[in-house]
Design a protein around this motif. Structure first.
Motif, short mmCIF file in Angstrom:
data_model
loop_
_atom_site.label_atom_id
_atom_site.label_comp_id
_atom_site.label_asym_id
_atom_site.label_seq_id
_atom_site.Cartn_x
_atom_site.Cartn_y
_atom_site.Cartn_z
N ARG A 7 0.83 -1.20 0.00
CA ARG A 7 0.00 0.00 0.00
C ARG A 7 0.87 1.25 0.00
O ARG A 7 1.98 1.26 0.49
CB ARG A 7 -0.93 0.00 1.21
CG ARG A 7 -1.90 -1.15 1.19
CD ARG A 7 -2.75 -1.18 2.42
NE ARG A 7 -3.70 -0.07 2.42
CZ ARG A 7 -4.48 0.20 3.46
NH1 ARG A 7 -4.40 -0.52 4.55
NH2 ARG A 7 -5.32 1.20 3.40
N LEU A 202 -5.08 5.26 -3.36
CA LEU A 202 -5.24 4.07 -2.53
C LEU A 202 -4.82 4.38 -1.10
O LEU A 202 -5.47 3.96 -0.14
CB LEU A 202 -4.38 2.92 -3.10
CG LEU A 202 -4.50 1.58 -2.39
CD1 LEU A 202 -5.93 1.07 -2.43
CD2 LEU A 202 -3.55 0.57 -3.02
N GLU A 203 -3.76 5.14 -0.95
CA GLU A 203 -3.38 5.73 0.33
C GLU A 203 -3.06 7.19 0.08
O GLU A 203 -2.16 7.50 -0.72
CB GLU A 203 -2.17 5.02 0.95
CG GLU A 203 -2.51 3.74 1.66
CD GLU A 203 -3.30 3.98 2.95
OE1 GLU A 203 -3.22 5.10 3.50
OE2 GLU A 203 -4.01 3.06 3.37
N TYR A 251 -5.06 4.41 -7.64
CA TYR A 251 -6.26 4.94 -7.02
C TYR A 251 -7.02 3.80 -6.35
O TYR A 251 -6.93 2.64 -6.76
CB TYR A 251 -7.17 5.59 -8.07
CG TYR A 251 -6.60 6.82 -8.72
CD1 TYR A 251 -6.60 8.04 -8.05
CD2 TYR A 251 -6.05 6.77 -9.99
CE1 TYR A 251 -6.08 9.18 -8.65
CE2 TYR A 251 -5.52 7.90 -10.59
CZ TYR A 251 -5.53 9.11 -9.92
OH TYR A 251 -5.01 10.23 -10.50
N SER A 252 -7.78 4.15 -5.33
CA SER A 252 -8.63 3.16 -4.68
C SER A 252 -9.74 2.72 -5.63
O SER A 252 -10.30 3.54 -6.37
CB SER A 252 -9.25 3.75 -3.41
OG SER A 252 -10.25 2.90 -2.89
N ASP A 258 -11.09 -3.10 -3.30
CA ASP A 258 -9.72 -3.17 -2.77
C ASP A 258 -9.52 -4.46 -1.97
O ASP A 258 -8.47 -5.10 -2.05
CB ASP A 258 -9.43 -1.96 -1.88
CG ASP A 258 -9.27 -0.67 -2.68
OD1 ASP A 258 -9.07 -0.75 -3.90
OD2 ASP A 258 -9.37 0.41 -2.07
N ARG A 281 -8.71 -1.45 -12.46
CA ARG A 281 -7.93 -0.60 -11.57
C ARG A 281 -7.41 0.60 -12.35
O ARG A 281 -7.10 0.51 -13.53
CB ARG A 281 -6.75 -1.37 -10.97
CG ARG A 281 -7.14 -2.44 -9.98
CD ARG A 281 -7.91 -1.89 -8.79
NE ARG A 281 -7.24 -0.78 -8.13
CZ ARG A 281 -6.35 -0.93 -7.15
NH1 ARG A 281 -6.02 -2.13 -6.73
NH2 ARG A 281 -5.80 0.12 -6.60
#
Length: 429
Positions: A7, A202-203, A251-252, A258, A281
């Motif tokens: 991550r 994503l983070e 990206y999330s 996820d 994704r």
């Protein structure tokens, strides 16, 4: 390798391993990061189209373009064209038949509509000045195959703000004024395609780690920018041949997606078990040109095979710990699509010999064609919108002659002498 290590984790300000001068020219484009991006045999090579459009736009300074949004608008124009006009526009698109592009675009929209995240929406619209301005078959094609909204307005110029409001609503207010210039009085219809993307990292980067830091321009000067800083387990690639350096920042896909991807990556390989279908994704792909080469010069490498080599390397790259410095930035860019198309060989659509008989019985041409793009990147993620619009105007002379600016006048005998010649330029003189 655990998902936690992969991550993109937040971090206080640290010395970077990847600093990103010149990033703004990338425009925050997102692309799928799982699976092959190579087009299949006989399919539409959208990556090649994107690079052709980028080169033809002659990017300088901060630039942004949405290839898929432009493709949608060009496809709608091509569907209404015939003969040489159609062939030239299809050549720009890189297809033999516009149906190829229609099918691909419809598949994209259908796939995007199922996403949990990021938010990605496309919309098409058609405004005509009368119910019979365009061929019913053309309007039906746009409505049925490209889900276009259609509306009749008696006065398109008066309705310009309504069209802008439609675009603004579909881009969550990011593009409030697509059509700035007054429309030609001879305009029969306005065709619009809009695209909106909202993706969360994503983070996310930690806002407290963002600091003023120098950005190094190609001319050797420096300017302080708000530089975001973080590190994570990311895929990267560096080509010794081209000296291009790239990294993917994901990206999330949404909490549920996820988790599904995390479970898939943690599961042991088992050839006897079917591979689960993973959600699409998206990532931001950042590319640095060679350190000693201005980005304007390095643009040529994108079509030379160097970018394809870099993307192939990324597909097989193992994630490694990487520190990233990324400016927080916003870009607004407007592109004259007529000039872009002309540089790619499509001339006839914009002249007096244009053939849009599949769209309208009236002799018509494209009188304006532009794209507006907005990209905002910050610690939370990316918001980006694009809208492209073209107007179809009658090829005959405008229905109104308005002497509301300086003009010349001649009083003459037809075929004989000119009795008076003058100019009028100041009502208060």
């Amino acid at each position: 390798m655990s998902w936690t290590r992969r991550r993109f984790t937040r971090l206080p300000l640290l010395a970077p391993a990847l600093a990103l001068p010149g990033l703004a020219n990338l425009g925050g484009c997102a692309r799928p990061s799982f699976g092959s991006t190579r087009p299949g045999r006989g399919s539409w090579d959208e990556r090649a189209l994107a690079l052709r459009l980028w080169r033809a736009s002659e990017p300088s300074g901060n630039a942004a373009l949405s290839p898929v949004n432009l493709a949608a608008a060009l496809t709608m124009a091509t569907l209404g064209a015939q003969g040489r006009t159609r062939a030239e526009l299809a050549e720009v698109l890189g297809v033999r038949r516009p149906d190829t592009a229609v099918e691909a675009l419809a598949a994209h929209v259908a796939r995007w509509s199922t996403l949990e995240a990021p938010a990605l929406r496309a919309a098409n619209g058609l405004w005509t000045r009368s119910a019979d301005a365009l061929e019913p078959s053309y309007v039906r094609t746009l409505e049925q195959r490209l889900a276009a909204h259609s509306e009749t307005m008696e006065d398109l110029e008066s309705g310009r703000e309504a069209i802008n409001a439609w675009v603004s609503e579909r881009t969550e207010g990011q593009l409030p004024a697509l059509l700035e210039a007054p429309l030609d009085p001879a305009t029969l219809a306005v065709v619009v395609s809009a695209l909106h993307f909202r993706g969360h990292w994503l983070e996310p980067f930690d806002p407290e780690s963002t600091r003023p830091r120098p950005f190094h321009r190609d001319d050797g000067s420096e300017i302080e920018v708000p530089m975001m800083t973080g590190h994570g387990f990311l895929r990267r690639a560096w080509s010794e041949r081209s000296q291009l350096y790239a990294v993917e920042i994901p990206y999330s896909a949404g909490a549920q997606a996820d988790a599904q991807i995390r479970e898939s990556e943690l599961a042991p390989d088992d050839a006897s078990e079917p591979t689960p279908s993973l959600p699409p994704r998206f990532d931001m792909l950042l590319i640095l040109p060679p350190r000693d080469q201005p980005i304007a010069e390095a643009n040529a490498q994108l079509e030379s095979g160097a970018l394809a080599e870099l993307l192939d390397m990324l597909e097989t790259a193992e994630p490694l710990t990487l520190y990233v410095d990324l400016p927080r930035f916003s870009i607004r860019a407007r592109t004259d699509v007529r000039a872009l198309c002309r540089s790619l060989g499509a001339e006839q659509a914009f002249g007096q010999s244009a053939n849009f008989k599949a769209m309208t019985k009236a002799p018509a041409r494209i009188d304006h064609f532009e794209q507006l793009v907005a990209v905002d990147v910050d610690e939370a993620g990316t918001v980006a919108s694009a809208a492209a619009a073209f107007g179809i105007a009658a090829r005959s002379m405008p229905a109104r002659f308005s002497a509301d600016r300086p003009f010349w006048y001649i009083i003459r005998e037809r075929g004989g002498p000119w009795l008076f010649l003058g100019q009028y330029s100041d009502p208060e003189a």
